[in-house]
Design an enzyme around this catalytic site. Structure first.
Site, PDB file in Angstrom:
ATOM      1  N   ASP C 168       0.859  -1.186   0.000  1.00  0.00           N
ATOM      2  CA  ASP C 168       0.000   0.000   0.000  1.00  0.00           C
ATOM      3  C   ASP C 168       0.895   1.237   0.000  1.00  0.00           C
ATOM      4  OD1 ASP C 168       0.875   0.281   2.660  1.00  0.00           O
ATOM      5  OD2 ASP C 168      -0.924  -0.689   3.445  1.00  0.00           O
ATOM      6  N   LYS C 191      -5.089   1.716  -4.075  1.00  0.00           N
ATOM      7  CA  LYS C 191      -6.510   1.644  -4.357  1.00  0.00           C
ATOM      8  C   LYS C 191      -6.902   2.901  -5.123  1.00  0.00           C
ATOM      9  CE  LYS C 191      -7.356  -0.761  -0.014  1.00  0.00           C
ATOM     10  NZ  LYS C 191      -7.742  -0.504   1.383  1.00  0.00           N
ATOM     11  N   ASP C 217       6.798  -4.852   4.222  1.00  0.00           N
ATOM     12  CA  ASP C 217       5.913  -4.044   5.071  1.00  0.00           C
ATOM     13  C   ASP C 217       6.553  -3.926   6.456  1.00  0.00           C
ATOM     14  OD1 ASP C 217       3.701  -2.508   5.637  1.00  0.00           O
ATOM     15  OD2 ASP C 217       2.235  -4.046   5.142  1.00  0.00           O
ATOM     16  N   THR C 222      -2.560 -10.001  10.720  1.00  0.00           N
ATOM     17  CA  THR C 222      -3.463 -11.117  10.388  1.00  0.00           C
ATOM     18  C   THR C 222      -3.078 -11.756   9.058  1.00  0.00           C
ATOM     19  OG1 THR C 222      -4.966  -9.658   9.181  1.00  0.00           O
ATOM     20  CG2 THR C 222      -5.390  -9.966  11.520  1.00  0.00           C
ATOM     21  N   THR C 225      -3.397  -8.166   4.517  1.00  0.00           N
ATOM     22  CA  THR C 225      -2.782  -7.295   3.510  1.00  0.00           C
ATOM     23  C   THR C 225      -1.975  -8.123   2.512  1.00  0.00           C
ATOM     24  OG1 THR C 225      -2.642  -5.526   5.142  1.00  0.00           O
ATOM     25  CG2 THR C 225      -1.222  -5.325   3.204  1.00  0.00           C
TER      26      THR C 225
END
Lengths: 304, 304, 304, 304, 304, 304
Positions: C168, C191, C217, C222, C225
């Protein structure tokens, strides 16, 4: 390496000199003067820049004035660039005002802790009435005990027929700490109220008949607690041969004279509070100078 | 006039709603979410700008997590411009860690007080184990007592043959506060060590034979203290008809089940800690909601 | 000269021992006990008076409890007279809650900074999500990077056909820091929303077709991503041969199992967070022990 | 609307009652007790929760004890939830210790400011020796002047042959403030040292011969300054008809008796310090009660 | 042993280098850059971790900007782990705003003290206008005097016919400190207002006729005070041969040119403020570099 | 009820008057004077005792001087007894210095936050470069956005062929906030480095050919970023018809003239920073006065 400096306020100069004598360090020169308008004038005659300073000042009565002396000395040290300032406060005035019983009261002990913390970096205390008072300070509190010292001092006077007595419930834990060292039984006095009647009676738990009681407490102030205990114990048949052991011998007013008129063989206290001048029988004083000297050395060690 | 806002953390939501019900004020909406990485996400859905906020959050186990919730709510209130933030903390975790027994220990209760004081302006507490813990806070502490409430709640169950029992010396003062209201005699249990031998025996002071004992304490945690007291009392001939009264029913693990297997008629606690779900005999819960509601109203009064 | 003391909380003891092993200093003995009422009991078995203390305690979940451990240890050190206390916190819980998105939210990271600052004098952190979090502390923050270490650890596994991918926009700067060391091109996913319609599409900037992507990252929590990134990349024709590199392998719940079921060759993380017990392929762990050991030595140097 | 509460410490109760009388507000009941061990016991008998409290307590000698009283009252107010606490301190002990003359001295006035600021939110002062002392406080200081009041009080006694005299350079500014109101010439006394010799002589600037001098100063303590001034003035031919005007009539020891034996027609002071009991000629006291009452009303106004 | 680091802000770099030259220590490299948006960018090129840092930065005009430089340097030092940070601030801007004359004013000097205290641990100052400003700081203030230095520097220029002159009452104490060293008589100028008329006249106390006056003050700003003094002195017959001695030669705008046009033989100041570039007669500058170097050495001594 | 007082510093008086005009409240009179020695003299001509004060003072260049003005006003308010002081700081100087890139740098934004927090109780900010800067303050920060206002102001100028452009990655989130309101596509420019070569190229993500770009950013300082963006966009075939929208029009030096020489149709900024005097095409200014007026009213509401 930071130089150690020992300073004395005016509350207990003799103690400071005794500590210094054990350590081989003389208390540094300072002026401590009462101006005609009753303001104190304080001046250090030693350069404390970068030093590790220990100020000996139990906050004995008059507390306000002795607190001012302590804080003025500490302010003088701070402004002169002292690296660390430790208050040696073996007697801590207002220690018993540690909670509000009614909602309009202050928590005086916390107030003193806050005022002291504006200038001190650490304090050394001795046998606080409530050990939780340590938590009133955010600065480190070295909390020492006079019990080992006093127990050894009283041991030679024991006759084999003794019994430790806590004069109220608040002193029971302390009595057991003496019992651990002296291997004596413990009795204690408490106030009891019978159902249906609003009358309080003093009662003794433990076999006291025919025994020579050793009453232990954290401090002797007016002597009232001791007198009541003695009456109760005599009523129950204990021998008229009392010994009193307490860390702080405040002995306000003519407390000592009153106690001296009772069948008390010995009153043993430390020099956390200066004993009445020219005191004699039955008062005996065991000095905490060596204990404090050793503590100061230990605290200073990492800065040597 | 400042608006009153009632907020609830997650430690005891039922209590917050009960308080709100007494006051006619609904706890404000807020999100209290556990993220997948176990970080809490908190969000207020009420504008607390200029408000007088009361956050209900006893710091029950797990203390760390409930403390975080309380502080996150308080931080949210602070940043949104709340005028005053009061923590309603009827059970204060770590209250018993109020002193250092050994020199390498923390004073946990003071640590919590300091962390809470970074965001709260006032706290309300209930039956602190040591009332001096109030002095750990520089912010105002409203220290309430559950004794009047619990005494009235237990009165109907008294048989005329009862006796208050303090299970150790620390509970004696509390037992006398019950005695003042209920007009019952007080007995207490203490550990005694005989001279010359290092053996401890449990001993009961007071006439317990044939009596139905009401054991009072500030909290029931594992139930171990109650069990020991019961054994000692039965040995001395008291009736196998015990009542237990305590402010905080922590009842960790299967404590309640263990207690339920003993000859205990009733265990009376408050809802300072949420009772085990679906609890039944012998546990009875007296709510402190009205006491807290009245306290909140009193504290808010001058800002109305 | 101040003695260095290394202490470990319970969040990541293995890391503390690894650091100690590099330094030739054993973590000092301390008790870290969970009482039956779930309150922690902490006790140092080393005299930290005048020492330069380093406490290793990443605030991994449960954050509240690990924070309490850290602060209790720090309080114990403060009261015992430690000269300086540094928190070694390679994973900082709540770091992503660094701003208010809505007005009723807290700024959790600042709250933790304030609570930590009540007892710590300095902290060491690693790859903070937002480096500005350093400014939440008034005490010095030593902010380290795991990038050089992780880049070297992943280099042998590179095939010549690799591409760095930021999953991202927030990770683009980090990806470029890897690119500087590994000399690889960078692509990233973002996005996008087309004019006129409220539909979001995931888009990849950079040539990914036929490439083996290395997704970088700051943390893997979790795994969500990573999963989304993988789907997008496969759609665009990248090889089903993914590598994941992240500083903090939080891997909550069954995240690792889920990731293991995807075409992921390798997941490389550091030991800032303890890896799941008995973990195996594809998880690889590069230790930050040497980096932290060197940092501690550097910070301690002027006090030797 | 916050309720106004007026409290009095023990330093000047008469003043507090005079203020209350002007305001139509009675000082609230409180206990102020000296325990046998000389610790003060303080208790408020009014609920100050949410109130705007004014504590009247000049820190007259003994400063330490009066400071303790003030702070204990303030602590009681803080803990009971007072909204704001203002110290009415018309005489501020240690105000003259406002700088270090030598490097081992404290700055006592700043120390007091710091201790007071631990519990007070605002202070009201009167004619500080050095107005910069205001800057020692971070809390608001309302600094009032007694000059208008004293000037009006002395005006009827003026004979048309008067001259204002500043007894040293520090009082020159003050003398000019009186001159602005009374339209009198100003003379002043200073110490001069002639070149070559280390002898100090007292010299008067201004025509004093045949005049009736009005000596003005901020305070009269032992009276020594007045005596020296009188001698110098008489030597220069002024009339043996002296008037003394000072804000603070500390008059320690037998100062008043000494002054009464000199050719002094009138000594005019305020009641910032309680005048000696049963005082008579030549001492006259002008009350600051109305000035303080009006100030309290003004400060309280925005909270009505 | 802590390393000494000398840093210079941009207010008086020449002074920092002179200090360094006396000490044999070069000021450390640092960037001090003015960004296009007029924000300063500061960066240290020395590792100050664990060091004893001295930042030379008098807060000369523009005060705001020089204060920012000082604080940015200090923040950089704090974050890099400096052990102690001392501000060497021989000229302290806003020192004369040390009290409120009217109630809507700030106490600017206290504000600066508070802002400085957010990052500095100690300050060194020189000839403060009001020595009580020391009390505005809770951190230690080393207050130096330039009098001995300036007195020795002016002595060779004395002709035997000199007289020290205080240009207003505020400078009288300072004049006497010069007199103690130079053994000269002191005269001073004051404004007097005659009874009945609202006219102010300047008057000189002391025999000035035929003398060569040496006017002393703490600072020369616009030169207006000097001009008025000169006019008054010439009116009274003093020789047209003036000498001016002041610690701080602020000399704003074209003050120096104006003064140079008067019958002034010499203006002697220190380099606490950088003298106007290319200055010449009658301005002479005595350097305080040696005094500051010696002070820094003394303060650093205990940390060697 | 607390009275609202509006005060203006000197950084943007026109804005303060516009806010006051919307609110129907005139900014209160105060003196703001530059003394000859370049020290500021501040004086309030309104009694702010018990008032809720709002000081309008963006910290535009010169930041140091404008910060001093703000803090002097705030100190004046504090000492005069203001109940709450809010800084209205729509432009926050040094906001971009929010982290240390190298270890010898300060975190300037935190330093300013700390200095401001010594006197302010709350601040209002607008479009901070990094929203996490809110966490640098412990006092409440009301963080407003100029996006809705600017989006509406630019809408009439849109041609149907427009495209939002973020000139670097840092502005992408901001661009999407405009897109949400204006329903336009977003493109953005980023710097890319190809594998193997150390050359940076500017690249545009999104279809810009034939479009009229609207470049959005938080501030326009020298205009350099805009120039580079324009060059890149023109290279890629966008129309020579640029619009620039930014919250803060700092426009240092001759930035506006430079921008006016480019094919820029419109530069839209707010009046958070005073626009260059006599500015004309292409600069347009949308006022935030109404937004700030409404915010002040909302914050003041609970105190009415």
């Amino acid at each position: 390496m930071k130089k150690l400096v020992l300073l004395s306020g005016g509350a207990n100069e003799a103690l400071a000199w005794r500590i210094g004598s054990v350590m081989g360090v003389e208390p540094s020169e300072r002026t401590l003067e009462d101006f005609p308008d009753h303001e104190l004038h304080v001046e250090l005659h030693v350069d404390v820049g970068g030093c590790d300073v220990y100020i000996v000042q139990p906050t004995t009565p008059p507390v306000g004035s002795h607190l001012m002396e302590l804080m003025l000395l500490a302010d003088g040290c701070t402004r002169a660039g002292a690296a660390r300032i430790t208050g040696i406060i073996p007697y801590f005035g207002y220690a018993r005002q540690d909670r509000r019983v009614r909602s309009g009261e202050p928590v005086a002990a916390r107030l003193l802790a806050d005022m002291m913390s504006t200038r001190l970096n650490q304090v050394v205390m001795l046998d606080l009435h409530n050990p939780a008072v340590e938590g009133f300070f955010s600065i480190p509190v070295e909390h020492l005990s006079g019990v080992p010292l006093l127990a050894e001092a009283i041991r030679p006077a024991l006759t084999g027929n003794n019994l430790l007595v806590a004069p109220d419930l608040g002193a029971v834990k302390l009595a057991h700490r003496y019992a651990d060292v002296l291997d004596l039984p413990v009795a204690y006095i408490h106030k009891e109220r019978l159902s249906g009647v609003k009358v309080t009676t003093r009662r003794v738990i433990g076999q006291v008949k025919g025994k020579a009681p050793v009453v232990v407490d954290d401090m002797v102030s007016t002597g009232g607690t001791i007198r009541s205990a003695l009456e109760t114990l005599l009523d129950l048949g204990c021998l008229p041969d009392l010994t009193v052991v307490a860390t702080h011998g405040l002995l306000v007013g003519d407390a000592l004279a009153h106690l001296a008129s009772m069948p008390i063989r010995k009153i043993l206290v430390t020099d956390s509070v200066p004993p009445p001048p020219g005191h004699k029988q039955p008062l005996h004083v065991a000095s905490i100078a060596a204990l404090l000297a050793e503590t100061i050395k230990r605290l200073h060690e990492p800065y040597r």
